[in-house]
Scaffold this active site. Structure first.
Site, PDB file in Angstrom:
ATOM      1  N   LYS A 101       0.818  13.899  -4.848  1.00 21.23           N
ATOM      2  CA  LYS A 101       0.560  14.587  -3.574  1.00 21.23           C
ATOM      3  C   LYS A 101      -0.733  14.091  -2.927  1.00 21.23           C
ATOM      4  CE  LYS A 101       0.598  17.482  -0.251  1.00 21.23           C
ATOM      5  NZ  LYS A 101       1.488  17.338   0.882  1.00 21.23           N
ATOM      6  N   VAL A 152       3.500  26.913   3.911  1.00 22.39           N
ATOM      7  CA  VAL A 152       4.358  26.366   2.855  1.00 22.39           C
ATOM      8  C   VAL A 152       5.228  27.451   2.225  1.00 22.39           C
ATOM      9  CG1 VAL A 152       4.296  25.372   0.530  1.00 22.39           C
ATOM     10  CG2 VAL A 152       2.919  24.378   2.343  1.00 22.39           C
ATOM     11  N   CYS A 161      -4.509  19.823   5.592  1.00 22.74           N
ATOM     12  CA  CYS A 161      -4.195  18.987   4.431  1.00 22.74           C
ATOM     13  C   CYS A 161      -5.024  17.716   4.322  1.00 22.74           C
ATOM     14  CB  CYS A 161      -2.705  18.654   4.436  1.00 22.74           C
ATOM     15  SG  CYS A 161      -1.698  20.117   4.179  1.00 22.74           S
ATOM     16  N   GLU A 175       4.441  19.954  -2.262  1.00 21.89           N
ATOM     17  CA  GLU A 175       5.240  20.048  -1.044  1.00 21.89           C
ATOM     18  C   GLU A 175       4.803  18.982  -0.045  1.00 21.89           C
ATOM     19  OE1 GLU A 175       7.998  21.766  -0.306  1.00 21.89           O
ATOM     20  OE2 GLU A 175       7.814  20.436   1.404  1.00 21.89           O
ATOM     21  N   LYS A 232      -2.366  19.198  15.847  1.00 18.43           N
ATOM     22  CA  LYS A 232      -1.313  18.266  16.274  1.00 18.43           C
ATOM     23  C   LYS A 232      -0.266  19.073  17.023  1.00 18.43           C
ATOM     24  CE  LYS A 232       1.629  18.456  12.179  1.00 18.43           C
ATOM     25  NZ  LYS A 232       2.351  17.716  11.182  1.00 18.43           N
ATOM     26  N   LEU A 258       6.171  18.850   3.244  1.00 18.03           N
ATOM     27  CA  LEU A 258       6.580  19.177   4.621  1.00 18.03           C
ATOM     28  C   LEU A 258       5.440  18.942   5.609  1.00 18.03           C
ATOM     29  CD1 LEU A 258       5.142  22.066   5.523  1.00 18.03           C
ATOM     30  CD2 LEU A 258       6.907  23.028   4.075  1.00 18.03           C
ATOM     31  N   LYS A 259       5.845  18.684   6.864  1.00 13.03           N
ATOM     32  CA  LYS A 259       4.870  18.530   7.944  1.00 13.03           C
ATOM     33  C   LYS A 259       4.958  19.758   8.836  1.00 13.03           C
ATOM     34  CE  LYS A 259       6.879  14.801   9.651  1.00 13.03           C
ATOM     35  NZ  LYS A 259       7.896  14.514   8.632  1.00 13.03           N
TER      36      LYS A 259
END
Ligand SMILES: NC(=O)c1ccc[n+]([C@@H]2O[C@H](COP(=O)([O-])OP(=O)(O)OC[C@H]3O[C@@H](n4cnc5c(N)ncnc54)[C@H](O)[C@@H]3O)[C@@H](O)[C@H]2O)c1
Length: 445
Positions: A210, A11, A266, A154, A327, A156-157
């Site tokens: 979040k 991040v 996450c 945040e 992933k 984002l992926k």
């Protein structure tokens, strides 16, 4: 604007680089000397598509700097982003020691009105703790300096982090301070693309947003996994069901792909942390508890399939594993389903040949050294090397090069032509017509 990003991981580095790309002067600070030395020499500590170019350009042009020392940046900056890790503590709650250590350091050093932004994922109430930690340090110094603590989670992926940061669906900002709002609005203006994406709210609302977002996505995954397990037992093809429900606009296609469980830094920890938050206010979060439990069980999908196929005896067998990262698009192996699978295989007396397009170096550090020393796990140089004399292929991560593999080459090297497809990447009929046995998640056997 001059800003400091503290914590130079997935991040922090992406945020710092993207803020610099928009013309700001950014210093990324991290306690990890090796990471900072590497970055100064142009070596990125993580794999993230497109990041290297942005870091290199902004470093060369003097807008992006790296340091291990917050004191170096403090006089130039009045905007601090905290982007350090918040790993799960022993009871599953978010461990705030790194966030609060940074807050104290800021309190020890700051010299002017500052805005401190929590970008790390932190439980509801953390902004108050950060505020108190900074104030305590200011009191010790006997100085009066105004500051605001803002929550800016945040979204984002990993694997698409640059795009997500540059073109966010939304920018959530939790603060009621008009002064902080102005500063944040100015910073994010270039990311709003003629269309206001910033959503201002209370600081606690932003902190909860979040966790609610990640828990919702995790819920969708665990839900479809539960349906896929039912499909396996009831002679139903989950892929048809997925298409049947995804086409409903109220449901949509995203995050309803059945598979061998979610991982990463996450979803698992954030669902657990929200469960702990709920328990902290004497509430039983029935849905979240089930989401977490279903996922733990889903990570054992391969193990269940293998035991069924080989009558519970995997001893002496060797399996080829494609994909180790949690992933595609990242080298991150935190909470990766592959880790659970490998541990299960080794416990059952099997050996593994494993390959991942980018996570091989991570695997060397993240997997126990004895797995390699014993020869139980061998990391190989390409996807087909992982299939030499194996009793089956286990597809764990759906990297693109695995999607349309050379079945003829595989036929020649695999001892048993069996594919366990933990991400439903293949068309069962096609694979079976090529002479393979095929097992997918929730697919007809
Ligand atoms: N990884 C993601 O996809 C993602 C997405 C959204 C939000 N988040 C959240 O963002 C936060 C950071 O996640 P990450 O994946 O970037 O973590 P990370 O582990 O990749 O990076 C954290 C960095 O912080 C550094 N650090 C720790 N203590 C420090 C200190 N006192 N001073 C300076 N640096 C320090 C570490 O050395 C490390 O480099 C977490 O709360 C996470 O939940 C992560």
């Amino acid at each position: 604007m001059n800003l400091t990003v503290i914590g130079t991981g997935y991040v922090g580095l992406v945020s710092g680089a993207c803020f610099a790309e928009m013309g700001n002067r950014v210093t990324c600070v991290d306690v990890d000397q090796t990471k900072i030395d590497g970055l100064k020499q142009g070596h990125l500590p993580i794999y993230e598509p497109g990041l290297e170019t942005i870091v290199e350009r902004n470093f060369k042009e003097g807008r992006l700097g790296f340091s291990t020392c917050l004191a170096d940046t403090i006089t130039e900056s009045n905007l601090f982003f905290i982007a350090v890790g918040t790993p799960p503590g022993e009871d599953g709650s978010a461990d705030l020691q790194y966030v609060l250590a940074v807050a104290r350091e800021i309190g020890q050093l700051m010299t002017q009105y500052s805005v401190i932004v929590d970008k790390s994922t932190v439980p509801v109430g953390t902004a108050d703790l950060v505020h108190a930690a900074i104030q305590e340090e200011l009191d010790k110094r006997k100085v009066e300096i105004e500051f605001d603590v803002v929550s800016n989670p945040e979204f984002l992926k990993e694997g698409a982090a640059i795009d997500d940061f540059m073109k966010p669906d939304r920018i959530v900002v939790g603060t009621e301070s008009p002064r902080a709002q102005d500063l944040i609005r100015q910073l994010y203006a270039p990311f709003n693309h003629n269309h206001e994406r910033t959503i201002f709210m209370g600081v606690r609302d932003a902190e909860m947003t979040k966790y609610a977002a990640n828990s919702m996505l995790a819920t969708k995954i665990s839900f479809i996994n539960e349906i896929s397990n039912l499909c396996e037992l009831m002679d139903v093809d989950v892929e048809n069901v997925r298409r049947g429900i995804g086409s409903d606009g109220r449901i949509g296609f995203s995050f309803i792909y059945p598979g061998c469980g979610y991982g990463g830094s996450c979803f698992p920890k954030d669902v657990q942390a929200l469960i702990r938050m709920a328990q902290g206010v004497d509430y039983v979060p029935e849905v979240l508890l089930s989401v977490e439990k279903r996922n733990q069980q889903q990570k054992r999908w391969f193990t269940r399939q293998l035991e069924k196929r080989f009558d519970g005896n995997l001893s002496g067998m060797t399996f080829g594993v494609w994909g180790l990262s949690f992933k595609p698009g990242t080298d991150d192996m935190r909470e990766a389903p592959a880790k659970v699978l490998l541990a299960d295989l080794l416990a059952a007396g099997a050996k593994v040949l494993a390959y991942d397009p980018v996570a091989m170096e991570t695997a060397q550090h993240e997997l126990p050294a004895e797995w390699f020393e014993s020869g139980d796990v061998t990391l190989v140089g390409n996807q087909y090397e992982a299939l030499q004399q194996v009793d089956g292929l286990l597809l764990v991560t759906e990297w693109k090069p695995f999607r349309n593999p050379d079945l003829a080459a595989m036929s020649r090297t695999m001892r048993k032509k069996i594919i366990f497809d933990g991400r439903n990447q293949y068309e069962p009929d096609y694979i079976r017509n090529e002479g393979f046995e095929y097992f997918g998640v929730g697919r007809l056997g």
